[in-house]
Motif scaffolding. Structure first.
Motif, mmCIF file in Angstrom:
data_model
loop_
_atom_site.group_PDB
_atom_site.id
_atom_site.type_symbol
_atom_site.label_atom_id
_atom_site.label_comp_id
_atom_site.label_asym_id
_atom_site.label_seq_id
_atom_site.Cartn_x
_atom_site.Cartn_y
_atom_site.Cartn_z
ATOM 1 N N PHE A 136 39.448 -3.799 -58.826
ATOM 2 C CA PHE A 136 40.331 -2.631 -58.736
ATOM 3 C C PHE A 136 41.513 -2.786 -59.692
ATOM 4 N N LYS A 137 42.068 -4.008 -59.752
ATOM 5 C CA LYS A 137 43.253 -4.205 -60.612
ATOM 6 C C LYS A 137 42.860 -4.015 -62.083
ATOM 7 N N ALA A 138 41.709 -4.544 -62.452
ATOM 8 C CA ALA A 138 41.263 -4.421 -63.855
ATOM 9 C C ALA A 138 41.026 -2.962 -64.226
ATOM 10 N N VAL A 139 40.367 -2.215 -63.343
ATOM 11 C CA VAL A 139 40.085 -0.803 -63.656
ATOM 12 C C VAL A 139 41.402 -0.030 -63.734
ATOM 13 N N ASP A 140 42.320 -0.305 -62.820
ATOM 14 C CA ASP A 140 43.599 0.418 -62.833
ATOM 15 C C ASP A 140 44.435 0.055 -64.058
ATOM 16 N N ASN A 141 44.345 -1.193 -64.496
ATOM 17 C CA ASN A 141 45.184 -1.610 -65.646
ATOM 18 C C ASN A 141 44.587 -1.266 -67.004
ATOM 19 N N HIS A 142 43.261 -1.115 -67.079
ATOM 20 C CA HIS A 142 42.645 -1.036 -68.426
ATOM 21 C C HIS A 142 41.805 0.206 -68.681
ATOM 22 N N VAL A 143 41.449 0.950 -67.660
ATOM 23 C CA VAL A 143 40.539 2.069 -67.924
ATOM 24 C C VAL A 143 41.308 3.375 -68.144
ATOM 25 N N VAL A 144 41.065 3.938 -69.329
ATOM 26 C CA VAL A 144 41.632 5.251 -69.662
ATOM 27 C C VAL A 144 40.467 6.141 -70.066
ATOM 28 N N ASN A 145 40.725 7.390 -70.411
ATOM 29 C CA ASN A 145 39.624 8.273 -70.841
ATOM 30 C C ASN A 145 38.914 7.631 -72.042
ATOM 31 N N GLY A 146 37.588 7.679 -72.006
ATOM 32 C CA GLY A 146 36.852 7.107 -73.143
ATOM 33 C C GLY A 146 35.522 6.516 -72.718
ATOM 34 N N VAL A 147 34.942 5.718 -73.602
ATOM 35 C CA VAL A 147 33.622 5.117 -73.357
ATOM 36 C C VAL A 147 33.834 3.694 -72.821
ATOM 37 N N ILE A 148 33.215 3.447 -71.646
ATOM 38 C CA ILE A 148 33.433 2.174 -70.949
ATOM 39 C C ILE A 148 32.130 1.383 -70.877
ATOM 40 N N GLY A 149 32.173 0.111 -71.239
ATOM 41 C CA GLY A 149 30.991 -0.750 -71.096
ATOM 42 C C GLY A 149 30.975 -1.301 -69.683
ATOM 43 N N ILE A 150 29.837 -1.179 -69.014
ATOM 44 C CA ILE A 150 29.725 -1.638 -67.624
ATOM 45 C C ILE A 150 28.853 -2.891 -67.579
ATOM 46 N N GLY A 151 29.433 -3.982 -67.072
ATOM 47 C CA GLY A 151 28.705 -5.249 -66.976
ATOM 48 C C GLY A 151 27.708 -5.264 -65.835
ATOM 49 N N SER A 152 27.238 -6.477 -65.518
ATOM 50 C CA SER A 152 26.208 -6.618 -64.473
ATOM 51 C C SER A 152 26.642 -7.648 -63.432
ATOM 52 N N GLY A 153 25.993 -7.614 -62.293
ATOM 53 C CA GLY A 153 26.302 -8.577 -61.221
ATOM 54 C C GLY A 153 26.926 -7.874 -60.028
ATOM 55 N N SER A 154 27.487 -8.656 -59.107
ATOM 56 C CA SER A 154 27.990 -8.085 -57.850
ATOM 57 C C SER A 154 29.464 -7.699 -57.930
ATOM 58 N N THR A 155 30.237 -8.334 -58.788
ATOM 59 C CA THR A 155 31.671 -8.002 -58.856
ATOM 60 C C THR A 155 31.883 -6.648 -59.530
ATOM 61 N N VAL A 156 31.065 -6.387 -60.507
ATOM 62 C CA VAL A 156 31.220 -5.131 -61.274
ATOM 63 C C VAL A 156 30.889 -3.918 -60.402
ATOM 64 N N VAL A 157 30.194 -4.136 -59.290
ATOM 65 C CA VAL A 157 29.919 -3.041 -58.338
ATOM 66 C C VAL A 157 31.242 -2.433 -57.869
ATOM 67 N N TYR A 158 32.215 -3.295 -57.594
ATOM 68 C CA TYR A 158 33.522 -2.797 -57.130
ATOM 69 C C TYR A 158 34.266 -2.067 -58.252
#
Ligand code: DER
Length: 232
Positions: free
Chosen positions: A12-34
């Motif tokens: 949650f902290k990473a998405v709130d601090n770094h995600v803005v409008n645009g193209v986002i690369g989504i990783g794999s595994g169980s943490t990226v689910v959140y």
């Protein structure tokens, strides 16, 4: 569950601090689910406009399940930010990735992003690689070359490799999203990881390896006391 809560906090902290409008690369595994959960929340609540590029079939399913806009690397070869997990990180943010077998497309997305952000729970934050993660460094190999590659690795770098088997769910070795096998290389001692990453990829038959050296811009580790430790 303290580990799952730690994953969620970091994501949650990473998405709130770094995600803005645009193209986002989504990783794999169980943490990226959140992280995808939080992304979907922000799209819904704030009208965030994102296109999500997956690093695996698993990531693609996550994007679709959360109703996010699905893109691909051919359409969007330059990403704003890639968010992904890790199996272990040392203090210099050298990562071992590939525990989930998706390291090749993960490394591609990490390299195509302006910022590569790592999210993990406290079990992944080490001083040196190998302290907490004991399954070795994954190496994706062309199936016909797996024996020649593991002989080359042992001769050149020591340690022991083993072919990753699927286990009960399917007889035979794990086959990656790219149709290849995975060797897990159990290394010994601390190495010059930049040199090891290059040496591994120079062996004919190696597609990619799970050492991510000097790629992560920042890492968020959820801790068991509810705090988030940051490394950059
Ligand atoms: O396989 C991978 O590289 C994953 O990103 C892995 O390193 C993290 O998986 P986890 O979030 O389930 O621990």
């Amino acid at each position: 569950n303290p580990v799952e809560n730690a994953k969620r906090l970091a994501a949650f902290k990473a998405v709130d601090n770094h995600v803005v409008n645009g193209v986002i690369g989504i990783g794999s595994g169980s943490t990226v689910v959140y992280a995808v959960e939080r992304l979907a929340q922000r799209v819904k609540e704030e009208g965030l406009e994102v296109i999500c590029v997956p690093s695996s079939f698993q990531a693609k399913q996550l994007i679709i399940q959360h109703g996010l806009r699905l893109g691909d690397l051919e359409m969007h070869p330059e990403l704003k930010v890639t968010i992904d997990g890790a199996d272990e990180s040392d203090k210099q943010l050298t990562l071992i990735k590939g525990g989930g077998g998706c390291l090749t497309q993960e490394k591609i997305l990490a390299s195509c992003a302006e910022e590569f952000i790592v999210i993990a729970d406290y079990r992944k934050a080490s001083d040196n690689l190998g302290q907490q993660w004991s399954k070795g460094i994954p190496v994706e190999v062309i199936p016909s070359a797996y024996r020649s590659v593991y002989q080359r690795i042992e001769k050149a770098l020591g340690g022991k490799s083993e072919l990753r088997m699927s286990g009960a769910s399917k007889a035979g070795p794990v086959v990656t999203d790219n149709g290849n096998f995975i060797l897990d290389w159990n290394f010994e001692g601390v190495k010059n990881w930049r040199e090891v990453e290059i040496s591994l990829n120079m062996i004919p038959g190696v597609v990619e390896n799970g050492l991510f050296v000097g790629m992560a811009r920042k890492a968020y580790f959820g801790m068991s006391d509810g705090s988030v430790m940051e490394r950059e």
